[in-house]
Write an enzyme that holds these catalytic residues in place. Sequence first.
Site, mmCIF file in Angstrom:
data_model
loop_
_atom_site.group_PDB
_atom_site.id
_atom_site.type_symbol
_atom_site.label_atom_id
_atom_site.label_comp_id
_atom_site.label_asym_id
_atom_site.label_seq_id
_atom_site.Cartn_x
_atom_site.Cartn_y
_atom_site.Cartn_z
ATOM 1 N N ASP A 122 46.513 37.457 37.609
ATOM 2 C CA ASP A 122 46.007 38.960 37.562
ATOM 3 C C ASP A 122 47.183 39.219 36.136
ATOM 4 O O ASP A 122 48.831 38.810 36.005
ATOM 5 C CB ASP A 122 46.362 39.016 38.566
ATOM 6 C CG ASP A 122 48.030 39.144 39.469
ATOM 7 O OD1 ASP A 122 48.660 40.450 40.218
ATOM 8 O OD2 ASP A 122 48.637 38.000 39.095
ATOM 9 N N ASP A 174 50.900 42.259 35.949
ATOM 10 C CA ASP A 174 51.786 41.969 36.927
ATOM 11 C C ASP A 174 51.274 44.019 36.328
ATOM 12 O O ASP A 174 50.464 44.176 35.830
ATOM 13 C CB ASP A 174 53.276 41.764 35.986
ATOM 14 C CG ASP A 174 54.469 41.954 36.979
ATOM 15 O OD1 ASP A 174 53.880 41.475 38.360
ATOM 16 O OD2 ASP A 174 55.435 42.289 36.790
#
Length: 290
Positions: free
Chosen positions: A209, A211
């Site tokens: 993902d 951050d």
Amino acid sequence: MAQASIGIIGGSGVYDIAGLENKRWQRVESAFGEPSDELLLGELNGIKLAFLPRHGRGHRIPPSEINFRANIDALKRAGVSDVISVSAVGSLREGLPPGTFVIVDQFIDRTFAREKSFFGTGLVAHVSMAHPVCHRLGDHLEAAARSAGIPVVRGGTYLVMEGPQFSSLAESELYRGWGCDVIGMTNMPEAKLAREAELCYATVGMVTDYDCWHPNHDDVTVEQIIGVLLSNADKARTLVQQAVPRLGHDATAGACGCRSVLQHALITAPEARDPALVARLQAVAGRVLK
């Protein structure tokens, strides 16, 4: 015990290696305490391999409590000379979306609660970390990833934070300002210890993902992250299957400079060395302690 030449350290989501033949879990005693788990030993395309789940099977161990010294010591005792480390990471760059594999070439170590060296009082050593990963392994990993159609980027800086909490927005922006590319919690002091043990070591950061710096970060659900994590784990197994034959048939491996970094690293005079520490270091540094 049976000896292996290639070691795989599995991160979040990677708890085994598909396609292993003659596989068995085997306990390896370490002079530095308990490793994260037993080693999964087997053969892949006829090449002996040892797999270690960094967090233990079932993901039992948080980053700060991993016994990195025991893990590296156990792999060295098993005969491993090349280590591929796979780790889940967050992206600090728009151009590194979830699902991308980053073959890391630099680290910034922000950990503070971990034992970071095999050496200490009674036997002092200093090794270079200017180039903390093995370029030869990186070449093989890049070629294997491209051959398998895995989205891969060669080169990047991995910010290793202590955890277990994720970073604040201010920290995330700070690390971006430092030029970091991915962020995670597990590759330090692992890379430092692998260097001290004269192991060829390379890291593959598997982006799960963005951050928290990313404006759409709050829209990401746990289900989405787990989905990417599982997809990355499948790709990591494919990467290992593609990379291991390349490593196993690399005729240049024996001449790699990673395997002789202790040659001029020991500072303590032989007569001043602590015999107990010398004995403890036989697997890691026995080559230069004879």
